[in-house]
Design an enzyme around this catalytic site. Structure first.
Site, short mmCIF file in Angstrom:
data_model
loop_
_atom_site.label_atom_id
_atom_site.label_comp_id
_atom_site.label_asym_id
_atom_site.label_seq_id
_atom_site.Cartn_x
_atom_site.Cartn_y
_atom_site.Cartn_z
N GLU A 55 -31.53 11.71 18.96
CA GLU A 55 -31.19 11.49 20.36
C GLU A 55 -29.73 11.03 20.49
O GLU A 55 -29.09 11.31 21.50
CB GLU A 55 -32.17 10.46 20.93
CG GLU A 55 -32.36 10.50 22.42
CD GLU A 55 -32.83 11.84 22.99
OE1 GLU A 55 -33.35 12.70 22.25
OE2 GLU A 55 -32.63 12.04 24.20
N HIS A 76 -28.64 18.36 20.01
CA HIS A 76 -29.75 18.35 19.03
C HIS A 76 -29.59 19.53 18.06
O HIS A 76 -29.78 19.40 16.86
CB HIS A 76 -31.10 18.53 19.75
CG HIS A 76 -31.64 17.28 20.38
ND1 HIS A 76 -31.85 16.13 19.69
CD2 HIS A 76 -32.03 17.03 21.66
CE1 HIS A 76 -32.37 15.20 20.51
NE2 HIS A 76 -32.48 15.72 21.71
N HIS A 105 -27.24 18.70 26.23
CA HIS A 105 -28.11 17.77 25.50
C HIS A 105 -28.83 18.50 24.36
O HIS A 105 -28.75 18.10 23.20
CB HIS A 105 -29.12 17.16 26.48
CG HIS A 105 -30.09 16.21 25.85
ND1 HIS A 105 -29.94 14.85 25.91
CD2 HIS A 105 -31.21 16.42 25.12
CE1 HIS A 105 -30.93 14.26 25.25
NE2 HIS A 105 -31.72 15.19 24.77
N GLU A 106 -29.51 19.59 24.71
CA GLU A 106 -30.24 20.33 23.66
C GLU A 106 -29.27 20.91 22.64
O GLU A 106 -29.58 20.98 21.45
CB GLU A 106 -31.11 21.43 24.28
CG GLU A 106 -32.20 20.94 25.24
CD GLU A 106 -33.07 19.82 24.70
OE1 GLU A 106 -33.33 19.80 23.48
OE2 GLU A 106 -33.48 18.95 25.50
ZN ZN Z 1 -33.31 14.78 23.41
#
Ligand code: ZN
Length: 501
Positions: free
Chosen positions: A296, A270, A266-267
């Site tokens: 997101e 980003h 997830h990170e």
């Molecule tokens: Zn996030």
């Protein structure tokens, strides 16, 4: 570069320097700084924040922005410069509309709100938090009122701040479709609680090995350790100084292997967004991802659309087994795939699975709407919260700590922010659907080749930073404005198959 824009440049550079300093201190506070550093460090941060404000919000900059907005001068600007001027004018307008003494008073309220919320949560006592929350809401209403355009609804002002062009009209439709499609789906899954076993993720996974695995996974999806670092923090997050210094964190739980795996993916999503932003704008005010929702969408795209797919793990699962040969020796890829997609309604948003996550957001959205578009007594909010959890997820929190007190967003004055989380998932699905039509995404995943996917996102989304908003990026990329249909189809298809419904 236009002569006039050249005069603006030193102001932009100065503000950039302050931002870099503040980002570094924030990063340090969350990763390496000793626990007691915060009181005195925050004094320095407050000063830097004030200087950053003064560097951008002053009469000289205001005059330059006015001149740069005339047709003649604006025509001389590059698309990026035009976007910078547009962005700064919006900032300026928003700041100017609020009397500085009211803003300062609000900052004092916010500063005291955080510890009150923390205590309320720790002692499970909403009543000490309610008066502060009421005060924050009243300020937020007043400020939104200052910014309100004729005919615009108050909550739409707040939504627009986080996601330009998104209104209750769009979001009502989005959540309405979600409710209709997903409530019956979740109800069916609830009838099969033992269909999937997650035992294989609940063994004792050595933390140091988990760190090595996280490093490996970050690199696998394309995180460049020459332009980024990875550290540990209580809650995983991503930050960056510019596109050559992007920082991610992870956290590790010995008996929850999926936590570290999906947090880092997830990170990482980003981080790739920030790493890919064009060099030409990375130090400018439009040098970050365009919005919280679009950001997101990139993290969820990697975490869910790619990371929770069977194809993603086909070339990878064997590698994970090399990190944990004992723990995973009897586990098949199929079992692992099912376990990482286990769905079960829960009370805590941050622990929710991919399917039920949006319900948590929908509940917060509906309550924020009642606060800003309706009339509701703050004292009544815990009851309303609990009723909505019962209605949508079939469970009632036992206390407010696992209910309305779980998130710190409202204590920080962030209203209108929550919907971005759900929008992110829906945008990710829309992008994924389109990409499958123009390239063999699943085949690439099976081959362990993530480069074409990354290149597509970089070329169409990432490199533009904040120079285009979410709707513009979507229109230019997939030829269609935001459409929740793909997200609903994606979830329905995936979970129907997974649970054999
Ligand atoms: Zn996030």
């Amino acid at each position: 570069m236009s002569e006039l824009f050249e005069k603006l440049q030193p102001h932009l550079d100065k503000a950039y320097a302050y931002r870099v300093a503040m980002t570094m201190l924030n990063w340090d506070n969350s990763t390496a700084a000793p626990k007691e550093a915060i009181d005195f460090t925050s004094k320095a941060m407050a000063i830097l924040s004030g200087e950053n404000y003064k560097a951008l919000i002053n009469d000289v900059v205001k005059g330059l922005l006015q001149q740069l907005s005339t047709d003649e001068e604006n025509a001389k600007l590059t698309p990026y410069e035009k976007a910078i001027v547009k962005n700064m004018k919006k900032e300026f307008r928003n700041m100017e509309l609020i009397p500085p003494e009211e803003l300062q008073a609000f900052e004092i309220v916010l500063a005291k709100a955080y510890p009150v919320w923390e205590e309320a949560k720790n002692t499970n006592n909403y009543s000490i938090y309610a008066p502060v929350l009421e005060e924050i809401i009243s300020y937020t209403k007043r400020f939104a009122g200052y910014k309100q355009k004729p005919g615009q609804k108050l909550y739409d002002v707040l939504l627009d701040e986080y996601e330009e062009g998104f209104t209750m009209e769009i979001l009502d439709e989005f959540f309405c479709q979600l409710r209709e499609a997903l409530i019956p789906l979740v109800a069916q899954i609830r009838k099969k609680p033992d269909w999937i076993s997650i035992d294989c993720l609940r063994k004792n996974y050595d933390i140091e090995t988990q760190k090595k695995l996280s490093h490996f996974l970050a690199e696998y999806i394309g995180f460049d350790f020459n332009r980024g670092v990875m550290a540990e923090s209580a809650h995983p997050f991503t930050t960056n100084l510019h596109n050559h210094d992007v920082r991610i964190t992870n956290h590790y739980l010995e008996n929850k292997l999926e936590d570290a795996i999906f947090s880092i993916i997830h990170e990482g999503g980003h981080a790739l967004y920030e790493m890919d932003i064009d060099d030409a704008i990375t130090t400018s005010p439009i040098g970050g991802g365009t919005s919280m929702g679009m950001h997101e969408s990139q993290s969820r795209f990697y975490e869910n659309n790619l990371g929770r797919s069977m194809e993603f793990w086909k070339p990878l699962f064997g590698k994970v087994c090399e990190f944990f040969p004992e723990e995973l020796k009897d586990v098949t890829l199929e079992e692992f795939y099912k376990a990482i997609n286990y769905a079960k309604p829960s009370l805590i948003r941050t622990q929710a699975d991919e399917l039920t996550y949006s319900f948590h957001i929908m509940i917060r959205y509906e309550i924020e709407k009642m606060i800003f578009d309706g009339d509701v007594d703050v004292k009544e909010l815990p009851r309303i919260w609990n009723e909505k959890y019962e209605e949508y997820l079939g469970m009632t929190p036992e206390n407010d700590a696992e209910g309305i007190l779980q998130d710190m967003h409202w204590a920080g004055g962030s209203f209108g922010y929550f919907p971005s989380y759900a929008l992110g998932s829906a945008i990710a699905a829309q992008l994924f659907h389109y990409m499958e039509g123009v390239m063999p995404v699943k085949k690439y995943l099976e081959e362990g080749n993530l480069v074409p996917v990354r290149e597509f996102l970089c070329e169409h989304i990432h490199k533009y930073g904040g120079s285009k908003n979410t709707q513009e990026l979507l229109l230019d990329t997939v030829g269609e404005a935001f459409n929740p249909k793909y997200y609903i189809e994606y979830l329905t298809e995936k979970y129907t198959k997974l649970y054999e419904l």
